[in-house]
Design an enzyme around this catalytic site. Structure first.
Site, PDB file in Angstrom:
ATOM      1  N   GLY A 182       0.707  -1.229   0.084  1.00 50.93           N
ATOM      2  CA  GLY A 182      -0.198   0.035  -0.038  1.00 50.93           C
ATOM      3  C   GLY A 182       0.826   1.163  -0.141  1.00 50.93           C
ATOM      4  O   GLY A 182       1.902   1.190   0.356  1.00 50.93           O
ATOM      5  N   CYS A 183       0.155   2.357  -0.173  1.00 56.59           N
ATOM      6  CA  CYS A 183       1.059   3.610  -0.666  1.00 56.59           C
ATOM      7  C   CYS A 183       1.403   4.192   0.810  1.00 56.59           C
ATOM      8  O   CYS A 183       2.639   4.440   1.025  1.00 56.59           O
ATOM      9  CB  CYS A 183       0.261   4.552  -1.443  1.00 56.59           C
ATOM     10  SG  CYS A 183      -1.451   5.091  -0.886  1.00 56.59           S
ATOM     11  N   TYR A 184       0.371   4.141   1.751  1.00 57.23           N
ATOM     12  CA  TYR A 184       0.964   4.789   3.290  1.00 57.23           C
ATOM     13  C   TYR A 184       2.075   3.628   3.900  1.00 57.23           C
ATOM     14  O   TYR A 184       2.983   4.195   4.296  1.00 57.23           O
ATOM     15  CB  TYR A 184      -0.251   4.826   4.214  1.00 57.23           C
ATOM     16  CG  TYR A 184      -1.377   5.866   3.966  1.00 57.23           C
ATOM     17  CD1 TYR A 184      -0.917   7.122   3.961  1.00 57.23           C
ATOM     18  CD2 TYR A 184      -2.613   5.532   3.464  1.00 57.23           C
ATOM     19  CE1 TYR A 184      -1.779   8.285   3.486  1.00 57.23           C
ATOM     20  CE2 TYR A 184      -3.444   6.628   3.300  1.00 57.23           C
ATOM     21  CZ  TYR A 184      -2.928   8.010   3.389  1.00 57.23           C
ATOM     22  OH  TYR A 184      -4.109   9.101   3.332  1.00 57.23           O
TER      23      TYR A 184
ATOM     24  N   THR B  95       4.106   1.762   2.614  1.00 57.60           N
ATOM     25  CA  THR B  95       5.649   2.152   1.898  1.00 57.60           C
ATOM     26  C   THR B  95       6.221   3.371   2.136  1.00 57.60           C
ATOM     27  O   THR B  95       7.390   3.194   2.675  1.00 57.60           O
ATOM     28  CB  THR B  95       5.405   2.254   0.163  1.00 57.60           C
ATOM     29  OG1 THR B  95       4.845   1.177  -0.558  1.00 57.60           O
ATOM     30  CG2 THR B  95       6.694   2.568  -0.500  1.00 57.60           C
ATOM     31  N   SER B  96       5.339   4.529   2.502  1.00 59.12           N
ATOM     32  CA  SER B  96       6.006   5.616   2.845  1.00 59.12           C
ATOM     33  C   SER B  96       6.601   5.471   4.162  1.00 59.12           C
ATOM     34  O   SER B  96       7.418   6.277   4.765  1.00 59.12           O
ATOM     35  CB  SER B  96       4.978   6.982   2.678  1.00 59.12           C
ATOM     36  OG  SER B  96       3.984   6.700   3.984  1.00 59.12           O
TER      37      SER B  96
END
Lengths: 345, 345, 345, 345
Positions: free
Chosen positions: B148-150, B152-153
């Protein structure tokens, strides 16, 4: 074996956009970036998005050695460019993104830019680089005057129609809407986020410097003097120009005929998209690309037609067309390095 | 000889972004695009920015023949994906961009997604595709669960620090700010321009589905169960996630030490940029790229540090990392097709 | 009979916002607008949205006669304000929107603003104007130091909780997101539309000048020294601050208990809205108003809670609270002239 | 003693804007808000910015008792409104913000809206409420058809010029740019933030439903049938319409003469601002107000002039003009409740 490239005045938006494009170009090696107020800095100090791309430091123009350079893109402000270019070594090919060499008539230049042109001889040598129109001359040119963003958005749909005498030359109105990067990276109160966001305004109404450049393009196509009506607007977005163009049909022409002329004219052009009749382009669809999308519409008022063109002002309206011209000048396929996908959303 | 690629569920933003990236990839040929509600349409009918790119028409999934396909990217909504993938031919390699195979524990999946997992066996086979962390497993995987994007960050800056035991596992707070494309192309009132522009809000506070995925990543790195505090926010912009992460230093660690660990961990990673101490990243600088930029900061409160990471949620947070994983799975250099320049402005 | 008002430094955004509010205030007559670089201009020359509102011309401060003025709002930059105010006639009541008189300790002022305070005696006289907290002192004050925007957004939810000892004083993290007008109307490259739009970044991480002001508010409420963690972010929007605040619960407190404390504390306050448990505020809902909306959330991590507050930085965070303080100083109902409806969309 | 007001269809943007304005109106008491899909909800459930304003709950139209109501604003979608209004009690004064009663000719209505008008008798009774033009009729009307946003922006600058025969009736081109709220709160893919932000497009080119309404206004002023060219555009902003209007001067008229006509026509109008020659309005300057700002420009092409008008589409283009009409109908000063300051930035 790539050619060696200098970007003079690399700290503005057109400079950054050239770098973005050239980094993916197989025949281009960026060797010199000049920027007087940024001299000595790394690119990432002024453009964090260009960190770690192996780019040279910024240098001061007067200390720069161009002896190994094949091509210089010149991204300096209008007015100062002409002297700079006049003093560059003669072996250099040059693509100038300023307005300095776009107007063929020095009197017109003086009228709109407020001072006598300082390099009239060079101006005569310069080729106006609207690629789809002047490909043959660009191929042989040493100095190309890269077209302005507004004039490009107007000329692509209008030039073939004027050549075909399908529209009345006296009837042309260009209502253009631009993103803010058209004004460059200059620091001014009216370009602050807080002043731009959430609103739109016209500016330079009846008096914008791109007007004579538009006239020049249209007049050449028509073979007679044209004064177009032109109103630019500032839209709260970063990139893109949408030009809505009002014309009167000549003789028995219809919009279907207009579209047929455009389809024929751009049949083999990779960057011009003539949309199906009645389909309106958005600047979204060309963002980040060298494309110009054109829609053709019948008006409710009999005998009138409406054309809508969309470009990315930083690409087809500046740095992309500059690279397209470079490709022409060096004999590479015109799409080299320019097959960028649009960035959406 | 390129591999043949299918994109299942191509009509959403991650599908469009995969197309944008793969069009510049030298080893990828897009052969199939499925989209049930768009079946029969041309790509330009749903994505005008992809006009004239030689792409196949959209097809209905159930009528699609995958026999000549090497790799499928699956961009379907959470929940329905698991059954679809379970029914795909076994010769296919699959990179799934949904959340369906990210959570290793079916009980956790059920808790957060409200239903029993329908493909538990496949879930065991799936490799969680945070490339920098799981490269070796991804190389051998048939099914990759793209992060997921969150998560990963959060994972990029935190995983090395937890592995090194340089921060206290119980202290982690992730305050994340996302552009709207994180929500996909779903048509909802709260995603209208008029509802988003000009304001910011938190959502899913203390209860967002990406929280257990974040926990899973951090727990694996720490070797013990971690529950992180995580608050997502919706920012009026299209792309980008900025995660501001608050941690407590372990033992005698300082922010300089933290940065040294990150520098070492990502020394050879092409997509991770550890910035100079005190320099804050912006999502602007990673827009359109697969990069993750990380800033490290001392806090005024003793014993605390602040990390800030920036990614493009559609690239490193979705389609870009998916292509990075494809490159790993097929043995190509990891940067193939991903050396995109950031688009700024 | 309205009072006569001067706005010193009227050409910035807080000045314009004061004008917007005061034009609807029944007891306020704007008699003087100073602006040194705009002296002699009409208001509509610098603020076209204020055309035809019967406002006085801008004057130079040093040529201004304050003898008939009852109250001056001072909207000058930090640092220069203290000398200006020290030289104003003593009959004037003054509400200062700069930071010059906010920090009670001159040593702390010097540390963060880089120079010795030039009006220490006045600073001792000044009352810190967080209306809900210091109403009684404001009523008697001649000089009110109007609070900063970030500190206001942090203090409203935290002060009652610290007074009640419901949260641990050492645990407080304020992650704040602001619209661009927080930086005023200064002309700077990093505030250009093209540099702001489409991205978000943190700034002043661990080192922002509002941090000691936040500490001062929280320390007063807790009765002990607090160093809060504070990270500001710049969001592509014009107005609004959203502060997401992470705290640890003290003793047996729960989020329900926290909310009950806030409900009780703000029971009779017209501008503070304590939302139902779990409901997240958006800056949209307070845009253009003097309201502060506060959401209270349980965290997944045991013993932690999350508070989210939303204000309009130009209203409750600056000019609105200044008018609220004026109402207190002159004995009018606190909502006079401030019952503005939010502007949405 | 205020009048009792109902807003029928209060859940859309024009309904919310009416509430914003009426909350500050001294003679208006909002008693009924209908919204069929939101019936039973509190206003803050659909409009958080209207929390704590003492507003009634939303009710279903068919269960609503209008017996104590003096005036109903009708904010329903086009097409359904006519039947609803036909069935309302006859004692009600009505201001209808839909298009249903704007077109005097039922044949034209049918042509553009695709069905026979269901309340032709009422349509004959309805007064077209462009306040500055039809004040006397509005004063006596029971049913006012509130003008569309685009037609208002075109009529204000053009009606006096056509009446004076200062421009050629066959020459009029209206190029209009609108914020997204012109489309209402309808949930549609093309209105998502991600689809709108960062780009501009034309729509309804040569075929927008506001075109016949523009024609009707201009034809009445000219005393002869006019077909205007009209192109609307969608701009990434919430509020505002900027109309750039191209005309040909009649006889010996100059732009100075045009401006003099406008100055004279609007000499006593509180909401119309004729700007100094050459000054271009921005929608920023009218945001949140009932004003229409008009700039007048000479064109480079001889015999042509350019007019630029700016309004807030939700105020002068909808709810503000509706309240202006209410003031006329009830004999209050026209500016009552409408002396809103513009919200900038």
């Amino acid at each position: 074996m790539p050619i060696n490239i200098a970007i003079i005045g690399a700290s503005g938006y057109t400079g950054a956009e050239l770098i973005r494009i050239l980094l993916l170009h197989p025949h281009a090696a960026i060797k010199i970036l000049t920027g007087d107020s940024s001299a000595g800095k790394n690119v990432e100090d002024i453009y964090p998005h260009l960190r770690n791309r192996g780019l040279p430091k910024l240098t001061a123009l007067e200390k720069t050695d161009f002896s190994s350079i094949d091509l210089a893109f010149c991204c300096l402000p209008h007015g100062t460019t002409q002297t700079v270019i006049a003093n560059l070594p003669k072996h250099l090919k040059i693509i100038d993104l300023s307005a300095d060499f776009r107007l063929a008539d020095p009197a017109v230049y003086k009228e709109w830019y407020g001072h006598t042109h300082q390099a009239v001889k060079l101006q005569k040598e310069a080729v106006y680089g609207l690629t789809e129109v002047a490909r043959a001359e660009i191929k042989k040119a040493r100095l190309v005057a890269n077209p302005g963003c507004y004039p490009t958005s107007a000329a692509v749909p209008l030039v073939p129609l004027l050549k075909a005498k399908a529209i009345l030359p006296g009837s042309i109105i260009v209502d253009a809407k631009s993103g803010v990067t058209g004004a460059g990276r200059k620091v001014a109160q009216n370009m602050l986020f807080a002043e731009i966001d959430g609103g739109i305004n016209a500016y330079g109404v009846g008096a914008h410097r791109h007007a004579p450049e538009i006239d020049q393009n249209l007049s050449r196509a028509a073979g007679k003097k044209i004064i177009a009506t032109f109103t630019p607007h500032l839209v709260p977005m970063n990139r893109g120009i949408l030009s809505t163009i009002y014309v009167q049909l000549a003789g028995k022409y219809t919009v279907t005929g207009l579209r047929a002329i455009l389809l024929k004219a751009y049949e083999h052009e990779p960057f011009v998209q003539i949309l199906p009749l009645g389909l309106a382009p958005s600047t979204h669809q060309v963002r980040g690309t060298n494309n110009c999308a054109v829609g053709v519409f019948a008006d409710r008022a009999p005998g009138r037609a409406i054309l809508v063109s969309a470009i990315d002002n930083l690409v087809k309206g500046a740095s992309g067309q500059a690279v397209q011209n470079m490709n022409v000048m060096f004999g590479w396929p015109e799409t080299t390095g320019l097959q960028l996908s649009a960035v959406f959303p």
